[in-house]
Scaffold this active site. Structure first.
Site, PDB file in Angstrom:
ATOM      1  CG  ASP A  42      -8.477  -4.406  -2.780  1.00  0.00           C
ATOM      2  OD1 ASP A  42      -9.667  -4.168  -2.565  1.00  0.00           O
ATOM      3  OD2 ASP A  42      -7.695  -3.582  -3.278  1.00  0.00           O
ATOM      4  CG  HIS A  69      -2.086   0.909   1.066  1.00  0.00           C
ATOM      5  ND1 HIS A  69      -2.002   2.261   1.256  1.00  0.00           N
ATOM      6  CD2 HIS A  69      -3.356   0.635   0.695  1.00  0.00           C
ATOM      7  CE1 HIS A  69      -3.197   2.786   1.008  1.00  0.00           C
ATOM      8  NE2 HIS A  69      -4.027   1.839   0.662  1.00  0.00           N
TER       9      HIS A  69
HETATM   10  N1  CMC Z   1       4.115  -7.874  -4.602  1.00  0.00           N
HETATM   11  C1  CMC Z   1       5.467  -7.882  -4.765  1.00  0.00           C
HETATM   12  N2  CMC Z   1       6.228  -6.780  -4.674  1.00  0.00           N
HETATM   13  C2  CMC Z   1       5.612  -5.626  -4.397  1.00  0.00           C
HETATM   14  C3  CMC Z   1       4.228  -5.537  -4.205  1.00  0.00           C
HETATM   15  C4  CMC Z   1       3.459  -6.723  -4.308  1.00  0.00           C
HETATM   16  N3  CMC Z   1       2.150  -6.688  -4.142  1.00  0.00           N
HETATM   17  N4  CMC Z   1       3.872  -4.267  -3.945  1.00  0.00           N
HETATM   18  C5  CMC Z   1       5.008  -3.551  -3.984  1.00  0.00           C
HETATM   19  N5  CMC Z   1       6.067  -4.380  -4.246  1.00  0.00           N
HETATM   20  C6  CMC Z   1       7.485  -4.002  -4.310  1.00  0.00           C
HETATM   21  C7  CMC Z   1       7.807  -3.268  -5.608  1.00  0.00           C
HETATM   22  O1  CMC Z   1       8.206  -4.171  -6.618  1.00  0.00           O
HETATM   23  C8  CMC Z   1       8.912  -2.347  -5.154  1.00  0.00           C
HETATM   24  O2  CMC Z   1      10.083  -3.134  -5.044  1.00  0.00           O
HETATM   25  P1  CMC Z   1      11.535  -2.484  -5.341  1.00  0.00           P
HETATM   26  O3  CMC Z   1      11.706  -1.428  -4.312  1.00  0.00           O
HETATM   27  O4  CMC Z   1      12.476  -3.630  -5.230  1.00  0.00           O
HETATM   28  O5  CMC Z   1      11.457  -1.941  -6.732  1.00  0.00           O
HETATM   29  C9  CMC Z   1       8.501  -1.939  -3.749  1.00  0.00           C
HETATM   30  O6  CMC Z   1       7.709  -3.041  -3.270  1.00  0.00           O
HETATM   31  C10 CMC Z   1       7.673  -0.642  -3.680  1.00  0.00           C
HETATM   32  O7  CMC Z   1       6.575  -0.776  -4.570  1.00  0.00           O
HETATM   33  P2  CMC Z   1       5.891   0.450  -5.361  1.00  0.00           P
HETATM   34  O8  CMC Z   1       5.186  -0.084  -6.549  1.00  0.00           O
HETATM   35  O9  CMC Z   1       6.923   1.523  -5.584  1.00  0.00           O
HETATM   36  O10 CMC Z   1       4.883   0.974  -4.279  1.00  0.00           O
HETATM   37  P3  CMC Z   1       3.659   1.968  -4.547  1.00  0.00           P
HETATM   38  O11 CMC Z   1       3.440   2.704  -3.295  1.00  0.00           O
HETATM   39  O12 CMC Z   1       3.888   2.781  -5.773  1.00  0.00           O
HETATM   40  O13 CMC Z   1       2.437   0.981  -4.895  1.00  0.00           O
HETATM   41  C11 CMC Z   1       0.674  -0.541  -4.642  1.00  0.00           C
HETATM   42  C12 CMC Z   1       1.505   0.576  -3.980  1.00  0.00           C
HETATM   43  C13 CMC Z   1      -0.553  -0.807  -3.801  1.00  0.00           C
HETATM   44  C14 CMC Z   1       0.201  -0.059  -6.031  1.00  0.00           C
HETATM   45  C15 CMC Z   1       1.562  -1.807  -4.777  1.00  0.00           C
HETATM   46  O14 CMC Z   1       1.947  -2.258  -3.485  1.00  0.00           O
HETATM   47  C16 CMC Z   1       0.862  -2.928  -5.539  1.00  0.00           C
HETATM   48  O15 CMC Z   1       0.940  -2.971  -6.769  1.00  0.00           O
HETATM   49  N6  CMC Z   1       0.153  -3.859  -4.829  1.00  0.00           N
HETATM   50  C17 CMC Z   1      -0.605  -4.887  -5.487  1.00  0.00           C
HETATM   51  C18 CMC Z   1      -1.923  -4.310  -5.982  1.00  0.00           C
HETATM   52  C19 CMC Z   1      -2.898  -4.059  -4.845  1.00  0.00           C
HETATM   53  O16 CMC Z   1      -3.082  -4.899  -3.975  1.00  0.00           O
HETATM   54  N7  CMC Z   1      -3.552  -2.876  -4.892  1.00  0.00           N
HETATM   55  C20 CMC Z   1      -4.599  -2.523  -3.902  1.00  0.00           C
HETATM   56  C21 CMC Z   1      -4.162  -1.360  -3.041  1.00  0.00           C
HETATM   57  S1  CMC Z   1      -5.203  -1.130  -1.594  1.00  0.00           S
HETATM   58  C22 CMC Z   1      -6.753  -0.713  -2.157  1.00  0.00           C
HETATM   59  C23 CMC Z   1      -6.826   0.452  -3.086  1.00  0.00           C
HETATM   60  O17 CMC Z   1      -6.163   1.460  -2.912  1.00  0.00           O
HETATM   61  O18 CMC Z   1      -7.601   0.343  -4.004  1.00  0.00           O
END
Ligand code: CMC
Length: 428
Positions: free
Chosen positions: A363, A306
């Site tokens: 989720d 998140h």
């Molecule tokens: N599985 C594996 N690795 C992950 C995941 C995951 N679900 N989420 C983040 N990472 C890793 C990512 O690869 C990155 O690694 P590195 O630093 O080595 O490059 C690091 O963690 C930071 O990730 P980010 O993408 O820069 O983080 P963000 O704040 O931009 O994204 C997020 C947040 C929710 C989009 C992301 O965690 C994600 O894609 N999660 C899966 C999708 C999900 O469950 N979304 C629902 C969010 S909650 C409800 C809502 O808001 O709707």
């Protein structure tokens, strides 16, 4: 003396006010930055940017805190109901009995949709994605309720808020009925918000769907937990569209579109599909975790991570308990719940997830509950949009009433070609 931060650039010094929110969060006010130093800030994804001041929802992502109008989400999930939480968010405090009754009566009165509006459903292909219908139909409400395109009184706002909140659930149920080739079921004025929705989803003209109290409570809780989450992608979209003074229907329809994406509300569909494919593919939880860690695989563990929570998402904690108890009460054994718990157990100890502070989000467990209730996977994000509607309405209104509010118009750092002469076609 008020706090300031100092920025020195090119020999010029600028003192920037530091403002503080009611929970001690601090921000540097950069309002004078461009005028005084000729600089702007660059913050893709806005991870460090406060777009507004808001008194609706407070989140402390490091501590796993979520409060609406000061009230902890745990208390609301346990003691309140969706319609009451909606009132709290939209009008700023818990309602008195007569206020809640009046609002509930408005919801009931507004649950049917205009017959001409209903015929619009026939124009969509039967297999149309329900989120496309949801967004299109909310936008179309503007054609049928034009008296609310400009709001000139509190009474008008209360009425349009109730219309939108009530009709969004009728629209969702009708799109589902059409997708499975069943006749629409009209709302029943005797039924409460969630029960009425389940009735429109699952009753038949010749057979009333009996709503089990556990099912009603579980769905009510899901909606409460989704009701608002400050400046997330869809809410920021609603506020951005609203900042141009676009009406509430147009702004909410844009919110639905933003919610659709798999990194936002669409994640609840992805979680279930991922759990199903792990189950069908016979993968162990450990194998799935290893894939999520492998950067060459383009595989994320959906329902994990998140932008704001770097600790447990408090909503996920509540939903995990709910999932176990609902499935127990309904006597459902779902192997996907076992897989989800296995993934969580391993991830919480795995250094990749621990270092990146990736915890289950809202989720992760909501889909398992909705599946047990009988809601099809392609309706999951639609359910999220019903739940999030009070937040969108409240945030739209806050933006609308903000005397200092300006149209949202970020700047950019241009990185394209510098001045280039037009080349005639025969010289290219
Ligand atoms: N599985 C594996 N690795 C992950 C995941 C995951 N679900 N989420 C983040 N990472 C890793 C990512 O690869 C990155 O690694 P590195 O630093 O080595 O490059 C690091 O963690 C930071 O990730 P980010 O993408 O820069 O983080 P963000 O704040 O931009 O994204 C997020 C947040 C929710 C989009 C992301 O965690 C994600 O894609 N999660 C899966 C999708 C999900 O469950 N979304 C629902 C969010 S909650 C409800 C809502 O808001 O709707």
């Amino acid at each position: 003396m008020s706090d300031t931060a100092k920025l020195i650039y090119n020999g010029k010094e600028l003192e920037l006010p530091v403002i503080e929110g009611s929970e001690g969060e601090k921000a540097i006010d950069i309002g004078q930055l461009r005028a005084k130093l000729g600089l702007i800030t660059l913050d893709p994804g806005y991870g460090n940017t406060g777009a507004c001041k808001s008194n609706i929802t407070f989140i402390d992502g490091d501590k796993g805190i979520l409060r609406h109008r000061g009230i902890p989400i745990e208390q609301l999930a346990e003691k309140s109901r969706f319609v009451e939480v909606a009132w709290l968010l939209i009008f700023g405090r818990l309602p008195k009995r007569d206020e809640l009754d009046r609002f509930s009566a408005r919801l009931t009165a507004n649950s049917p949709i205009h017959e001409d509006f209903r015929h619009h459903f026939d124009g969509f292909p039967v297999n149309a994605p329900p989120m496309a219908i949801q967004s299109a139909m909310i936008s179309t409400l503007a054609c049928f309720h034009q008296e609310f395109l400009q709001l000139d009184s509190h009474e008008a706002f209360e009425e349009v808020a109730a219309r939108l909140l009530s009709k969004v659930r009728t629209i969702a149920a009708y799109s589902y009925r059409r997708s499975i080739g069943r006749p629409v079921i009209y709302p029943d004025p005797q039924l409460k918000y969630v029960t009425n929705f389940l009735h429109m989803m699952f009753s038949m003209p010749y057979k009333q769907y009996i709503v089990e109290p556990e099912v009603e409570q579980a769905l009510n809780r899901i909606l409460v937990l989704h009701a608002d989450h400050e400046q997330n992608c869809s809410t920021s979209t609603v506020r951005t569209v609203g900042s141009s003074r676009a009406n509430l229907f147009a702004s909410a329809a844009a919110g639905v579109s933003a919610l659709w994406g798999p990194l936002h509300g669409g994640a609840n569909v992805e979680v279930l599909e991922q759990l199903e494919s792990i189950h069908k593919g016979g993968l162990t939880a450990q194998q799935a975790i290893d894939m999520a860690k492998d950067k060459s695989k383009n595989f994320r563990l959906m329902g994990f991570g998140h932008r704001i929570y770097k600790n447990f998402d408090p909503r996920a904690k509540i939903l995990k308990e709910s999932a176990e108890s609902v499935l127990n009460k309904l006597g459902v054994h779902d192997p996907l719940l076992d897989i989800a718990m296995g993934l969580e157990q391993i991830a919480l100890k795995d250094s990749y997830f621990v270092e990146r502070k990736l915890y289950p989000n809202v989720d992760f467990y909501s889909g398992i509950i909705m599946r047990a209730i009988g809601i099809p996977v392609n309706m999951f994000t639609v359910m999220f949009s019903i739940g999030r509607m009070p937040g969108w309405i409240a945030q739209w209104k806050e933006q609308h009433d903000d005397k200092d509010g300006r149209i949202v118009r970020p700047r950019q750092i241009y990185t394209g070609p510098t001045l280039t002469d037009y080349t005639p076609m025969d010289k290219r």
